[in-house]
Design an enzyme around this catalytic site. Structure first.
Site, PDB file in Angstrom:
ATOM      1  N   SER A  59      -0.496  -3.996 -12.142  1.00 26.98           N
ATOM      2  CA  SER A  59       0.068  -2.764 -11.590  1.00 26.98           C
ATOM      3  C   SER A  59       0.526  -1.850 -12.720  1.00 26.98           C
ATOM      4  O   SER A  59       1.141  -2.288 -13.689  1.00 26.98           O
ATOM      5  CB  SER A  59       1.265  -3.082 -10.689  1.00 26.98           C
ATOM      6  OG  SER A  59       0.863  -3.855  -9.587  1.00 26.98           O
TER       7      SER A  59
ATOM      8  N   ASP B 106       5.910   7.928   3.414  1.00 27.57           N
ATOM      9  CA  ASP B 106       4.792   8.255   2.534  1.00 27.57           C
ATOM     10  C   ASP B 106       5.123   8.010   1.067  1.00 27.57           C
ATOM     11  O   ASP B 106       4.456   8.553   0.179  1.00 27.57           O
ATOM     12  CB  ASP B 106       4.403   9.730   2.718  1.00 27.57           C
ATOM     13  CG  ASP B 106       4.020  10.040   4.156  1.00 27.57           C
ATOM     14  OD1 ASP B 106       3.425   9.160   4.790  1.00 27.57           O
ATOM     15  OD2 ASP B 106       4.325  11.140   4.636  1.00 27.57           O
TER      16      ASP B 106
ATOM     17  N   HIS C 241       6.906   1.222  -8.749  1.00 24.72           N
ATOM     18  CA  HIS C 241       7.491  -0.021  -8.236  1.00 24.72           C
ATOM     19  C   HIS C 241       7.752  -1.036  -9.344  1.00 24.72           C
ATOM     20  O   HIS C 241       8.407  -2.051  -9.104  1.00 24.72           O
ATOM     21  CB  HIS C 241       6.594  -0.621  -7.149  1.00 24.72           C
ATOM     22  CG  HIS C 241       5.349  -1.270  -7.665  1.00 24.72           C
ATOM     23  ND1 HIS C 241       4.128  -0.634  -7.712  1.00 24.72           N
ATOM     24  CD2 HIS C 241       5.120  -2.517  -8.156  1.00 24.72           C
ATOM     25  CE1 HIS C 241       3.216  -1.450  -8.195  1.00 24.72           C
ATOM     26  NE2 HIS C 241       3.787  -2.603  -8.485  1.00 24.72           N
TER      27      HIS C 241
END
Length: 450
Positions: A303, A227, A180
């Site tokens: 992250s 998912d 992401h």
């Protein structure tokens, strides 16, 4: 009488629930064991349209999803483990389809379950000063002094991604991070064309290296898969090698680096001063085949940090570290009384920070991305165990060209030999002429003396 009748009616229901949970857990264990005996085979590749770089990175990435292990078919897993390669400068994309096939080879490692260290990976300078913990209040993050430890292992592997995330150097040319941070599920981020990776120096400056290409799982790139959050990882290939010591990868499966294992990761934090790294450690509270749930403190910017374990290598006898996952973000998991946990404060029930768990299939996929040339330890051992490919045959069109080259080389050699023979003849003539001149000069000298 009513209470006894209700209790008699509920007993078989409870027994059914227990049997169902046991059967599902056995099925999951069988799938986990089978994943270690499966191999990824590249079927074909296809070129896609170039990216437009219109995505926006979400630093506060969070997901609300189910905690249960998902039993999937090999066809579904093959679709999810297929991957996309994107080049940063041109935006060119290529999709590689993968098929899961059974194999007899199993993964090997130098890891021993009895040798996992539960100590913190904090420098000894900070361990002796316990009052340092109070400086950060309730947060369990430790500041790593940049001047002393920024260029020392294991903190030297922590890198900064130009999109605002953290990464971990897993080879001399590859960096692990979250998907992401590069792709929103619809398109690549705006800063993808100028994507760079920064290495922290002792003077709190960053040395940037340009990225060459990126590889992402197809399950994340498609974006419509429910998912997709289980495949929030990516590998960045650098344009040139760095000079830091990388941290090797390994896999986590079942009890191997599972629940109650102590994990560590270091990251750049947005709520802290710029160009500083912060370390934290905690225990895995719950683990599925794809996720690791924990309560380590984290803020936006962390992250993509590599989650690693700290253990004793039984072969070398030295303390070593292995990356077994990547930090993804916050997860709001539906509460289930069957789970042996409650959550993280202050909301407790079902609220966790989560990391992507590298099960055997994900581990094999990332090893293929890195390649045998740059792989380390378990990755290199796995790639070397694969059956070697036959060397490609030379096309017949190249044979006459080689013959022509040989003829040309022969002609050139003959020309050189002729030139050498001519030079020898000229030298011989010069020597003869010199001898004749000397004889004439001697005769002239004798005649004058008489």
């Amino acid at each position: 009488m009513r209470s006894t009748s209700w209790s008699n009616m509920l007993r078989p229901c409870v027994l059914c629930l227990i049997l169902f949970s046991l059967s599902s857990s056995l099925d999951i264990e069988e799938q986990i064991l089978a994943a270690n005996r499966q191999e990824l085979k590249i079927v074909h590749t296809a070129r896609e349209t170039n990216t437009n770089f219109t995505g926006k990175v979400n630093e506060n990435y969070s997901v609300r999803g189910s905690h249960d292990d998902i039993l999937e078919s090999n066809e579904k897993l093959s679709e999810e483990l297929s991957f996309e390669t994107a080049w940063t400068t041109s935006g060119r994309r290529k999709v590689t389809k993968v098929k899961i096939i059974p194999t007899n080879t199993t993964l090997e490692s130098d890891f021993d379950f009895n040798e996992v260290q539960e100590d913190d990976d904090i420098p000894s300078v900070l361990k002796t000063h316990r009052h340092r913990r109070e400086l950060f209040g309730k947060h369990r993050r430790f500041y790593i002094p940049t001047r002393s430890f920024a260029q020392r292992f294991p903190f030297e592997v922590v890198v900064k991604i130009s999109t605002g995330c953290t990464g971990t150097a897993v080879s001399t040319r590859h960096v692990l991070t979250s998907a992401h941070c590069l792709h929103t599920g619809k398109d690549y981020a705006k800063g993808f064309r100028s994507l760079r990776v920064g290495f922290l120096l002792a003077n709190k400056t960053i040395e940037w290296i340009n990225a060459f290409q990126v590889k992402l799982p197809l399950a994340w790139v498609q974006g419509n898969d429910t998912d997709a959050s289980r495949y929030d990882y990516a590998i960045i290939k650098l344009a040139k090698r760095h000079k830091r010591r990388p941290m090797p990868l390994s896999y986590s499966q079942g009890n191997r680096f599972g629940r109650t294992t102590k994990i560590h990761f270091t990251a750049f934090e947005d709520d802290k001063p710029a160009n500083t790294i912060w370390y934290r450690s905690c225990f895995i509270l719950a683990a599925t085949n794809d996720m690791m749930y924990h309560c380590c403190d984290a803020q936006p910017g962390s992250s993509g940090a590599g989650v690693y374990v700290y253990y004793n290598n039984r072969k070398t006898g030295e303390q070593d570290r292995l990356v077994i996952g990547v930090f993804s973000g916050f997860r709001s998991v539906p509460y289930n009384p069957w789970w042996p946990y409650v959550g993280c404060p202050p909301r407790w029930r079902g609220n966790f920070n989560a990391a992507i768990r590298f099960n055997p299939l994900k581990f094999k996929q990332i090893c293929h991305w890195i390649g045998i040339k740059h792989a380390l330890q378990d990755c290199k051992r796995y790639l070397l165990s694969l059956p070697s490919r036959e060397p490609p045959r030379k096309p017949p069109s190249l044979k006459p060209k080689k013959e022509k080259n040989r003829k040309r080389r022969g002609r050139e050699a003959k020309k050189k030999e002729r030139a050498r023979s001519r030079a020898k003849k000229l030298r011989r003539k010069e020597k003869r002429s010199r001898r004749k001149r000397r004889k004439k000069n001697k005769r002239k000298g004798k005649g004058k003396g008489n």
